[in-house]
Design a protein around this motif. Structure first.
Motif, PDB file in Angstrom:
ATOM      1  N   LEU A 115       0.862  -1.197   0.200  1.00 18.40           N
ATOM      2  CA  LEU A 115       0.108   0.069   0.022  1.00 18.40           C
ATOM      3  C   LEU A 115       0.950   1.248  -0.004  1.00 18.40           C
ATOM      4  CD1 LEU A 115      -2.937  -0.974   2.472  1.00 18.40           C
ATOM      5  CD2 LEU A 115      -3.044  -0.508  -0.023  1.00 18.40           C
ATOM      6  N   THR A 119       0.544   3.838  -3.211  1.00 18.55           N
ATOM      7  CA  THR A 119      -0.181   4.959  -2.695  1.00 18.55           C
ATOM      8  C   THR A 119       0.917   6.174  -2.635  1.00 18.55           C
ATOM      9  OG1 THR A 119       0.146   4.641  -0.565  1.00 18.55           O
ATOM     10  CG2 THR A 119      -2.002   4.067  -1.695  1.00 18.55           C
ATOM     11  N   TRP A 173      -6.012  -8.450  -2.239  1.00 17.76           N
ATOM     12  CA  TRP A 173      -6.765  -7.562  -1.264  1.00 17.76           C
ATOM     13  C   TRP A 173      -6.568  -5.906  -1.735  1.00 17.76           C
ATOM     14  CZ3 TRP A 173     -10.464  -7.860   1.747  1.00 17.76           C
ATOM     15  CH2 TRP A 173     -10.757  -9.325   2.543  1.00 17.76           C
ATOM     16  N   ILE A 174      -5.276  -5.809  -2.269  1.00 16.01           N
ATOM     17  CA  ILE A 174      -5.219  -4.565  -2.983  1.00 16.01           C
ATOM     18  C   ILE A 174      -6.425  -4.328  -4.211  1.00 16.01           C
ATOM     19  CG2 ILE A 174      -3.706  -3.018  -4.426  1.00 16.01           C
ATOM     20  CD1 ILE A 174      -1.376  -3.744  -2.592  1.00 16.01           C
ATOM     21  N   THR A 176      -8.982  -6.039  -4.572  1.00 16.38           N
ATOM     22  CA  THR A 176     -10.432  -5.856  -4.186  1.00 16.38           C
ATOM     23  C   THR A 176     -10.898  -4.316  -4.143  1.00 16.38           C
ATOM     24  OG1 THR A 176      -9.988  -6.164  -1.867  1.00 16.38           O
ATOM     25  CG2 THR A 176     -10.437  -8.036  -3.100  1.00 16.38           C
ATOM     26  N   ASN A 177     -10.048  -3.494  -3.786  1.00 17.94           N
ATOM     27  CA  ASN A 177     -10.346  -2.046  -3.727  1.00 17.94           C
ATOM     28  C   ASN A 177     -11.014  -1.471  -4.961  1.00 17.94           C
ATOM     29  OD1 ASN A 177      -9.590  -1.595  -0.999  1.00 17.94           O
ATOM     30  ND2 ASN A 177      -7.367  -1.266  -1.659  1.00 17.94           N
ATOM     31  N   LYS A 178     -10.715  -2.074  -5.927  1.00 15.47           N
ATOM     32  CA  LYS A 178     -11.067  -1.581  -7.416  1.00 15.47           C
ATOM     33  C   LYS A 178     -12.628  -2.445  -7.790  1.00 15.47           C
ATOM     34  CE  LYS A 178      -7.583   0.338  -8.715  1.00 15.47           C
ATOM     35  NZ  LYS A 178      -7.403   1.755  -9.061  1.00 15.47           N
ATOM     36  N   THR A 179     -13.014  -3.081  -6.569  1.00 22.93           N
ATOM     37  CA  THR A 179     -14.345  -3.791  -6.777  1.00 22.93           C
ATOM     38  C   THR A 179     -15.256  -3.526  -5.540  1.00 22.93           C
ATOM     39  OG1 THR A 179     -13.622  -5.902  -5.894  1.00 22.93           O
ATOM     40  CG2 THR A 179     -13.541  -5.621  -8.272  1.00 22.93           C
ATOM     41  N   LYS A 180     -15.080  -2.520  -4.691  1.00 19.33           N
ATOM     42  CA  LYS A 180     -16.054  -2.254  -3.629  1.00 19.33           C
ATOM     43  C   LYS A 180     -17.311  -1.923  -4.147  1.00 19.33           C
ATOM     44  CE  LYS A 180     -12.423  -0.667  -0.394  1.00 19.33           C
ATOM     45  NZ  LYS A 180     -11.919   0.439   0.408  1.00 19.33           N
TER      46      LYS A 180
END
Length: 290
Positions: A115, A119, A173-174, A176-180
């Motif tokens: 992350l 970021t 897991w990173i 999955t942030n695109k599929t929230k």
């Protein structure tokens, strides 16, 4: 039963399920190759998520997925279940369960680093303390004396694979942030639908020889209690609990309970270095989460 109690029960089911799977991996790998185990487990997980989508009346959400969503799930499904679990099962095939499980559990530390890179934000200085504790814990487990592990030296390649599995899970897991914007169960169904499709295609090319009832049953157990039940239960607990921090903290029980099941079902004598190393790993994760 009050909603909060239901959330805690659901979280407890998830934690207990995850606590048993390290032992289940090793048992299943006695009868199946890593690929065969993944194929059976992935099919089981897909069936579970399909049933969950139908029972929760979310099929319309599947139909609403856009082409862009399906493209994203196409490569996410390659990451999980295909690549991640192939690497994880291979690591378990080469290592004692008490070594593979704690190293794989370092994924929150890897996630913190990734992350920071994505970021472009520096890691808080205090969090280096937690990272150091966890890395020292991994070192203790990896360097555990040959005497501790039944006179067998720990496979360096197996340790590398276990560490790679932590990296892959953190990467997932990173992603999955695109599929929230997509319902969690629907997202898992889509990933496993495509991931299982890849596995079936691969099985026609490389060939499989699943001819053991014990292997099939143990593979189905892995699919149900590593992939299906705990993700749905834990997701429900997080969504409905008034204290999600408590739900997350319950997860820290899982690796310690897992050692008990490893001793009980596999007969591995748990090394002192494993206890100490796991305590350091979890301490580092808890320190950083706070």
């Amino acid at each position: 039963m009050k909603q909060e109690h239901k959330a805690i029960v659901a979280a407890g089911i998830a934690v207990l399920s995850w606590s048993t799977v390290a032992s289940a991996f090793k048992i299943a790998l006695k009868y199946l190759s890593s690929f065969e185990l993944l194929l059976v487990a992935s099919l089981t997980g897909l069936l579970f998520f399909f049933s969950a989508v139908l029972l929760q009346r979310k099929w319309t959400l599947v139909q609403r997925l856009s082409f862009a969503d399906w493209k994203r799930f196409a490569w996410m499904g390659l990451l999980n279940p295909v690549v991640y679990y192939l690497v994880l099962f291979w690591a378990y095939d080469l290592l004692p369960a008490q070594v593979a499980q704690p190293i794989n559990y370092t994924w929150p530390i890897v996630l913190l680093v990734l992350l920071s890179l994505f970021t472009r934000k520096p890691i808080a200085r205090k969090k280096y303390v937690g990272m150091f504790l966890s890395l020292v814990g991994v070192a203790f487990i990896s360097i555990g004396s040959g005497h501790d592990f039944g006179g067998k030296s720990v496979s360096a390649f197996g340790v590398l694979l276990a560490a790679l599995s932590a990296f892959l899970w953190a990467s997932y897991w990173i992603a999955t942030n695109k599929t929230k914007h997509v319902d969690a169960v629907v997202a898992l169904f889509a990933c496993f639908l495509l991931g299982t499709f890849y596995l079936i295609i691969a099985s026609t090319i490389i060939g499989i020889g699943i001819n053991s009832i014990a292997g099939i049953l143990s593979g189905m157990y892995v699919g149900a209690f590593e992939i299906g039940i705990p993700f749905v239960c834990f997701g429900y607990a997080i969504r409905t609990s008034h204290n999600p921090a408590l739900i997350n903290q319950l997860c820290y029980l899982s690796p310690f309970l897992s050692l008990f099941f490893i001793y009980l079902f596999l007969g591995e004598q748990i090394a002192i270095s494993t206890y100490f190393g796991l305590a350091l790993i979890v301490s580092g994760i808890v320190f950083n989460s706070r």
